[in-house]
Design a protein around this motif. Sequence first.
Motif, PDB file in Angstrom:
ATOM      1  N   GLU A 210     -31.711 -25.085 -59.778  1.00  0.00           N
ATOM      2  CA  GLU A 210     -30.390 -25.162 -59.085  1.00  0.00           C
ATOM      3  C   GLU A 210     -29.427 -23.865 -59.207  1.00  0.00           C
ATOM      4  O   GLU A 210     -28.679 -23.226 -58.426  1.00  0.00           O
ATOM      5  N   GLN A 211     -29.753 -23.254 -60.296  1.00  0.00           N
ATOM      6  CA  GLN A 211     -28.910 -21.999 -60.671  1.00  0.00           C
ATOM      7  C   GLN A 211     -29.535 -20.894 -59.808  1.00  0.00           C
ATOM      8  O   GLN A 211     -28.494 -20.009 -59.338  1.00  0.00           O
ATOM      9  N   SER A 349     -38.588 -22.554 -58.358  1.00  0.00           N
ATOM     10  CA  SER A 349     -39.234 -23.712 -58.865  1.00  0.00           C
ATOM     11  C   SER A 349     -38.840 -24.079 -60.110  1.00  0.00           C
ATOM     12  O   SER A 349     -37.893 -23.470 -60.929  1.00  0.00           O
ATOM     13  N   THR A 350     -39.376 -25.168 -60.991  1.00  0.00           N
ATOM     14  CA  THR A 350     -38.501 -25.765 -62.232  1.00  0.00           C
ATOM     15  C   THR A 350     -39.496 -26.391 -62.998  1.00  0.00           C
ATOM     16  O   THR A 350     -40.585 -26.875 -62.413  1.00  0.00           O
ATOM     17  N   GLY A 362     -36.193 -23.124 -65.137  1.00  0.00           N
ATOM     18  CA  GLY A 362     -36.564 -22.800 -63.704  1.00  0.00           C
ATOM     19  C   GLY A 362     -37.089 -21.482 -63.505  1.00  0.00           C
ATOM     20  O   GLY A 362     -36.816 -20.731 -64.559  1.00  0.00           O
ATOM     21  N   TRP A 363     -37.465 -21.159 -62.271  1.00  0.00           N
ATOM     22  CA  TRP A 363     -37.714 -19.342 -62.134  1.00  0.00           C
ATOM     23  C   TRP A 363     -37.645 -19.330 -60.619  1.00  0.00           C
ATOM     24  O   TRP A 363     -37.593 -20.162 -59.788  1.00  0.00           O
ATOM     25  N   ILE A 364     -37.262 -17.934 -60.357  1.00  0.00           N
ATOM     26  CA  ILE A 364     -37.383 -17.547 -59.070  1.00  0.00           C
ATOM     27  C   ILE A 364     -38.255 -16.399 -59.042  1.00  0.00           C
ATOM     28  O   ILE A 364     -38.532 -15.497 -59.933  1.00  0.00           O
TER      29      ILE A 364
ATOM     30  N   VAL B 381     -24.589 -25.812 -60.872  1.00  0.00           N
ATOM     31  CA  VAL B 381     -24.957 -24.598 -61.414  1.00  0.00           C
ATOM     32  C   VAL B 381     -26.297 -24.570 -62.436  1.00  0.00           C
ATOM     33  O   VAL B 381     -27.335 -24.655 -61.997  1.00  0.00           O
ATOM     34  N   ASP B 382     -25.915 -25.200 -63.658  1.00  0.00           N
ATOM     35  CA  ASP B 382     -27.096 -25.397 -64.449  1.00  0.00           C
ATOM     36  C   ASP B 382     -27.036 -26.948 -65.321  1.00  0.00           C
ATOM     37  O   ASP B 382     -28.000 -27.202 -66.095  1.00  0.00           O
ATOM     38  N   GLN B 383     -26.333 -27.768 -64.482  1.00  0.00           N
ATOM     39  CA  GLN B 383     -26.344 -29.208 -64.733  1.00  0.00           C
ATOM     40  C   GLN B 383     -25.944 -29.053 -66.319  1.00  0.00           C
ATOM     41  O   GLN B 383     -24.958 -30.324 -66.591  1.00  0.00           O
ATOM     42  N   HIS B 384     -26.465 -28.853 -67.421  1.00  0.00           N
ATOM     43  CA  HIS B 384     -26.143 -29.145 -68.751  1.00  0.00           C
ATOM     44  C   HIS B 384     -26.692 -27.761 -69.615  1.00  0.00           C
ATOM     45  O   HIS B 384     -27.629 -27.147 -69.054  1.00  0.00           O
TER      46      HIS B 384
END
Lengths: 507, 507
Positions: A210-211, A349-350, A362-364, B381-384
Amino acid sequence: MQLQLNRRSGVPLYRQLAGELREQIVSGTLAEGYRLPPERELAARLEVNRTTVLQAYQQLKDEALIASKVGKGTFVLPRNDSTDGPAAPRPRQTVPSALAAEPTVIRPPWSVLFSDYSNRFTYHDIAAANRAQNGKAIIDFATGSPNPADIPDDLLRAVSLEAFSSHEFDGQPESPIEGFPELRELLAEHMRARGVHCNARNVMVLSGSEQGIDLCVRAFINPGDCVLVEQSTFFPALQSFRSADARIVGVPMDEYGMRTDLLEGYCARFHPKFIYTIPTFQNPTGSTMPAARRKELIDVARKYQCLIIEDDAYGELWYGRPDAGRGGNAKRPVPLKGMENAGYVMYLSTFSKTVTSGLRTGWIVADPHVINRLAALRRMVDQHTSTSSQRICLELLKEGRIAEHVKTLTIAYRKRRDTAVAALEQYARDGMSWNVPEGGYYIWVTLPEGVRSLDVLDRCRTKGVTFMPGSVFDVDETDDSHIRLNIVHPDAGDIERGIRMICESVG
Amino acid sequence: MQLQLNRRSGVPLYRQLAGELREQIVSGTLAEGYRLPPERELAARLEVNRTTVLQAYQQLKDEALIASKVGKGTFVLPRNDSTDGPAAPRPRQTVPSALAAEPTVIRPPWSVLFSDYSNRFTYHDIAAANRAQNGKAIIDFATGSPNPADIPDDLLRAVSLEAFSSHEFDGQPESPIEGFPELRELLAEHMRARGVHCNARNVMVLSGSEQGIDLCVRAFINPGDCVLVEQSTFFPALQSFRSADARIVGVPMDEYGMRTDLLEGYCARFHPKFIYTIPTFQNPTGSTMPAARRKELIDVARKYQCLIIEDDAYGELWYGRPDAGRGGNAKRPVPLKGMENAGYVMYLSTFSKTVTSGLRTGWIVADPHVINRLAALRRMVDQHTSTSSQRICLELLKEGRIAEHVKTLTIAYRKRRDTAVAALEQYARDGMSWNVPEGGYYIWVTLPEGVRSLDVLDRCRTKGVTFMPGSVFDVDETDDSHIRLNIVHPDAGDIERGIRMICESVG
């Protein structure tokens, strides 16, 4: 109670209603204990659908502003969050400090101070509302995370102890913004095994995928820019686009995902900045785009110089070859990123769906132009992903340990899918239909005509089973004929019973 | 080479110049290998200060767009980041895929696609530029982090192993957005010991304190909103405000920090949304606001209903009682948050300066209205904060382990300060002056009139010593008469020699 809704506004009515009520509660116009009108009555008075009122009330319940008491109605809750006072009991007689002696201090006028950006944000947490339901055991098809029993405790403990006892890891040093080089290299290798040509400099480690969405929004979206999405999609992504004041346009879907045959028309008309898509084991529909659609999507995006965010949170979780006679891909789908090399696709992905969301990693995979820009923006966000999390992921990727865990997981998930589909076949009411996913978490069920998902959810909650209503994922928040079942969250032994209860609640 | 600068624009000239050059390099107008005019020549041609050209070139060097070769000049670098190609060598003769056969595919027009928000962002990384300097050993007073030898390796290893071997911690589960309740509770207790009345629901665990700045900007800043800051301040905060298109206004400072006697005038004129301040062991000036100024700041903020972000990254690092006869606080300064209870102050701190920045863990103490809003925004954003990092911090806070480490640290830091001040007293040139910090990382040195910090930095780099020039921290980026020395970064044994070299470079 005065309420004004604007039917010409682009803002959904339920959100307007929730906003009006929120304002009146926060400002004190509706005092603690005030009894709100019953849903049907308010719906009639405002000449809106009852669902609108239901959704608005649900929103305010999630925000802990109101609560329903069975048989008594819906009430404004006490403002237990309005003080910032000491934990110790307040002294009764004496005034301990100069500040306490100033009763004229006005508290900050929060509603005036908050930004438009943050006011555009609404917080759906139906899953949390479901979990909180009366505190009783519930069969939870709603929450978007794996069953806790499927989190590999022993593996995580072993790799953590390995990582942290190593003297290579002394002091948990700062990481480069893009992540530790060894981890970027292993992720690039991992992606190459998925058919994506890339190397370490195409990869940035993120604090969850999500980031990546958030950073891409910051990097690319100006207010008013258009984003194309699947008509039903991951709702935090919608939140992120909405908060940046993007114009979000949903592209129709069918059982194979986004209708790419319509895409050129959408691009020609809306000139989107990017297309956000979940092509593989989509959330919420479970659908997977065939290769021909993927190619069409890429061709159109290139033609219109429109970027693609490929969200592949679930792509690892392919259940394997379909049984003979059943349709489906005989091979794991290749990501869009593996079919395009000019830089239009930004792949996310994550580890949240394959290991645990607690890792926040995660990663981009993207063009270095994108990586550089996101890194510059991230300098002022969280700088880099937690060193300890990165280190654990590094150990997980080494020597194929994660691949082994994913294999175990997908064998179990395939069984869960078969159990769920068998239950649907046995208990479904006339007019219900569903997809048979080839991987991931979700079965997307279409309800019989005239049956509303929120009504079914109400009845299900009473019985002790929950799911996510389609409206949560719908770009226009109007879909009330679908429900999403996360088959990997409830205990495996509860799947059949849960689905039976849902089918019974359909009517 | 055509260049146009707008002297009436609010954008500093060096940034306009860097922007123009960047555009021409990225678009290919200035090709690889193009030799840029010497700094003096370009400065004369554009009728700007040489510093402006120096800063613009430095910026583009940091972005890896240009590089200087000793005795040869400054050149446009090859575009080694423009491909997204396979790691494997490309086949020579055959065309392996349909995509490779389409030479007409146009790469994404990045400069058009990036958002205004991200284009407003400029990335100072002088510290990295310093580190990269010729690869030779350098005495580094520039980097804003502790000396690696001061990171408590053994303590971190011990608490990590304790945390990860525990069965309480199985599976590294997801955390609530606000952080694990036990950690919030321990942080609240920690803050109460600092004189801040709060409890767990006032606390949110952050992925570093910068995330708190970023979230507050999102929660409160509309484009054009005013933010008041100390004239010299933490530059990533300025970046964050600038990117949100805030109007940033610097309040003058003296040796006791922000001139709060001027504050009411600034508030009346600019109606700021918030005041961002580092009242204790300020970055970069090392100054500490006395209690009377703190009270004045709070009174004015309340009167104008303006929020305060109190950045207390260094507040833990009080060196202790001053020696007899020396000025200074006989007690650890109480945070603003401890002097205000109506909710105007949002307090930020971090483990980055006391333990290691690799933990990426900080916290905010604020009114629950703020905590709730930030949590809602953070959902996307990064959730936690990473579960493993939270768990390590929990162990660190337990049983006073961190307090013990901070005690060791501050004894060492006080010695470092005394060494640095003694060296300044011995080697300083006429006209130099400096503060004597009571805690934290920084000594702020004023150069003799007419001596420019960037010139001194040039000479110092040649000699093998670096620092941060004041312009980096200055709201208007014009200050060229100060330098910041981080006395906790170089090896303790190098402090005296480094300061001698700097003094010699002053002229």
